[in-house]
Design a protein around this motif. Structure first.
Motif, mmCIF file in Angstrom:
data_model
loop_
_atom_site.group_PDB
_atom_site.id
_atom_site.type_symbol
_atom_site.label_atom_id
_atom_site.label_comp_id
_atom_site.label_asym_id
_atom_site.label_seq_id
_atom_site.Cartn_x
_atom_site.Cartn_y
_atom_site.Cartn_z
ATOM 1 N N LEU A 143 -5.239 0.275 8.295
ATOM 2 C CA LEU A 143 -6.549 -0.094 7.940
ATOM 3 C C LEU A 143 -6.652 -1.561 8.041
ATOM 4 N N LYS A 144 -5.440 -2.507 7.788
ATOM 5 C CA LYS A 144 -5.612 -3.825 8.182
ATOM 6 C C LYS A 144 -5.631 -4.348 9.498
ATOM 7 N N ARG A 145 -5.210 -3.310 10.441
ATOM 8 C CA ARG A 145 -5.032 -3.637 11.862
ATOM 9 C C ARG A 145 -6.500 -3.256 12.192
ATOM 10 N N VAL A 146 -7.237 -2.157 11.890
ATOM 11 C CA VAL A 146 -8.587 -1.880 12.290
ATOM 12 C C VAL A 146 -9.551 -2.739 11.877
ATOM 13 N N LYS A 175 -16.865 -3.828 9.235
ATOM 14 C CA LYS A 175 -16.208 -4.537 8.325
ATOM 15 C C LYS A 175 -16.108 -4.211 6.821
ATOM 16 N N GLU A 176 -17.358 -4.473 6.497
ATOM 17 C CA GLU A 176 -17.690 -4.298 4.954
ATOM 18 C C GLU A 176 -17.148 -2.878 4.483
ATOM 19 N N ASP A 177 -17.528 -1.883 5.236
ATOM 20 C CA ASP A 177 -17.127 -0.209 4.808
ATOM 21 C C ASP A 177 -15.672 -0.068 4.822
ATOM 22 N N LEU A 178 -15.185 -0.770 5.864
ATOM 23 C CA LEU A 178 -13.709 -0.593 5.867
ATOM 24 C C LEU A 178 -12.831 -1.444 4.957
ATOM 25 N N HIS A 179 -13.475 -2.647 4.413
ATOM 26 C CA HIS A 179 -12.753 -3.299 3.296
ATOM 27 C C HIS A 179 -12.884 -2.652 1.985
ATOM 28 N N GLU A 220 -9.684 -1.465 0.054
ATOM 29 C CA GLU A 220 -9.369 -1.491 -1.703
ATOM 30 C C GLU A 220 -9.041 -0.202 -2.234
ATOM 31 N N THR A 221 -9.865 0.745 -1.907
ATOM 32 C CA THR A 221 -9.423 2.244 -2.500
ATOM 33 C C THR A 221 -8.242 2.506 -2.398
ATOM 34 N N VAL A 222 -7.795 2.470 -1.117
ATOM 35 C CA VAL A 222 -6.234 2.789 -0.604
ATOM 36 C C VAL A 222 -5.423 1.931 -1.665
ATOM 37 N N ARG A 223 -5.611 0.419 -1.598
ATOM 38 C CA ARG A 223 -4.806 -0.235 -2.342
ATOM 39 C C ARG A 223 -4.567 -0.081 -3.932
ATOM 40 N N ALA A 224 -5.734 0.407 -4.420
ATOM 41 C CA ALA A 224 -5.877 0.854 -5.781
ATOM 42 C C ALA A 224 -5.069 2.077 -6.143
ATOM 43 N N SER A 225 -5.311 3.207 -5.049
ATOM 44 C CA SER A 225 -4.460 4.179 -5.178
ATOM 45 C C SER A 225 -3.035 3.974 -5.453
ATOM 46 N N LEU A 226 -2.586 3.165 -4.332
ATOM 47 C CA LEU A 226 -1.129 2.665 -4.282
ATOM 48 C C LEU A 226 -0.657 2.086 -5.326
ATOM 49 N N ASP A 227 -1.492 1.001 -6.223
ATOM 50 C CA ASP A 227 -1.179 0.730 -7.453
ATOM 51 C C ASP A 227 -1.041 1.972 -8.403
ATOM 52 N N GLU A 228 -1.819 2.773 -8.452
ATOM 53 C CA GLU A 228 -1.702 4.039 -9.609
ATOM 54 C C GLU A 228 -0.569 4.847 -9.387
ATOM 55 N N VAL A 229 -0.278 4.978 -7.882
ATOM 56 C CA VAL A 229 0.932 5.717 -7.842
ATOM 57 C C VAL A 229 2.286 4.980 -8.310
#
Length: 348
Positions: A176-179, A188-192, A196-205
């Motif tokens: 996603l960062k490359r995209v 860009k705003e939607d992708l950001h 952030e959702t994926v990053r939050a999910s990674l932290d929860e995991v």
């Protein structure tokens, strides 16, 4: 984990068989002794009554006249009263045994019936106490096997979360960062947001994996693990947790450290979820030669029925020969105490 724990409690013996160590006909001495005592008591009462009637000036006519009825009733009442008093004293240990059988709980060890000095029931009391010893040992072995399997499954799930799901989410986050770098401005705003959702999910995991497998306990020891645990609970629940950890307590076995950590984890989780507390405190110190873990809060208290969480803590305490108490008066918070005797700090 020793071989006994790995093997569990084993198969129950077939009906009609006896366990090793229980002598054949073990219940007969107690039954015969009790029968003899009751027979002697009743015999003495009746013999005394007969002797009194024989030596007293009282006479009984045939047919009985009304004036003699009170004498007979008084004699009968005295005999029945003496018989009842003597039988009550002889059978008192059976009442104590019944009371203990009603309240006995294998998760609360050490509750035994003391010998009252009644020689006819000594064997019965000793047999009952030996049965409780055996049941507690079998329960401890079964709990050790179940908890070892549980910890193994926790570690397996934690590894899969970290190595598979965590790595997959990391790859997605990098993609996603490359995209985002090459995406049009209107996307860009939607992708950001997705990033952030994926990053939050990674932290929860990662948090779930840490809770399932306390790696800091293995790497840095119990103090660091408890410190990290209280910090995480404070951050996630908003309930400030004060910790007091005695730095110079004796060395502990790995099983003891794991039990301490899991009980602290379960207690703090219950505070965060159910206590409605504004503050909590965790302490670990040596008191009178015993290692004591305490977790307290100022929440609503009033724990009436113990759920799976508290019973799980009791099973873990039983595994290392420790005693767990939960004091929860309504409106005055909850106090969980785990006391480990000096001889169990290096548990099996």
């Amino acid at each position: 984990m020793n071989d006994r724990a790995k093997g569990g409690t084993g198969d129950a013996p077939p009906a009609g068989t006896r366990r090793a160590g229980a002598p054949r006909g073990a219940s007969r001495p107690a039954a015969q002794g009790l029968f003899r005592r009751l027979f002697v008591i009743n015999g003495l009462v009746f013999a005394t009554g007969t002797l009194v009637l024989a030596l007293s000036p009282a006479t009984v006519s045939a047919p009985v006249v009304w004036a003699e009825v009170p004498v007979l009733l008084v004699g009968l009442a005295v005999m029945l009263g003496a018989n009842a008093l003597l039988l009550r004293r002889s059978l008192a240990p059976l009442d104590a045994l019944t009371t203990l059988m009603q309240r006995v709980d294998l998760l609360r060890t050490g509750d035994r019936l003391s010998d009252s000095g009644n020689s006819d029931l000594t064997h019965l009391i000793a047999t009952f106490n030996a049965m409780l010893d055996r049941l507690e040992a079998e329960r401890s072995a079964s709990s050790a096997h179940a908890l070892a399997a549980q910890e193994g499954e926790r570690q397996r799930i934690a590894r899969e979360l970290h190595d598979e799901i965590g790595q997959s989410l990391t790859v997605v986050l990098l993609g996603l960062k490359r995209v985002v770098d090459r995406a049009p401005a209107d996307l860009k705003e939607d992708l950001h947001g997705v990033q952030e959702t994926v990053r939050a999910s990674l932290d929860e995991v990662r948090q779930v994996a840490r809770r399932l497998r306390p790696g800091v306990l293995e790497d840095l020891g119990l103090h660091s693990a408890l410190s990290a645990l209280t910090t995480d609970v404070s951050r996630m629940s908003g309930v400030p947790v004060t910790r007091h950890l005695q730095p110079d307590h004796p060395a502990l076995g790995p099983d003891v450290e794991l039990v301490l950590y899991r009980i602290a984890q379960e207690s703090l989780t219950n505070i965060a979820r159910h206590a409605r507390a504004t503050r909590a405190e965790l302490s670990l110190a040596v008191e009178d030669g015993r290692l004591v873990l305490r977790i307290t809060d100022d929440g609503r208290g009033g724990v009436v029925q113990e759920g799976a969480g508290i019973r799980g803590m009791r099973e873990r305490a039983l595994l290392i020969g420790a005693r767990l108490t939960v004091d929860s008066p309504p409106g005055q918070g909850t106090r969980v105490s785990l006391v480990i005797p000096p001889d169990r700090r290096t548990a099996p």
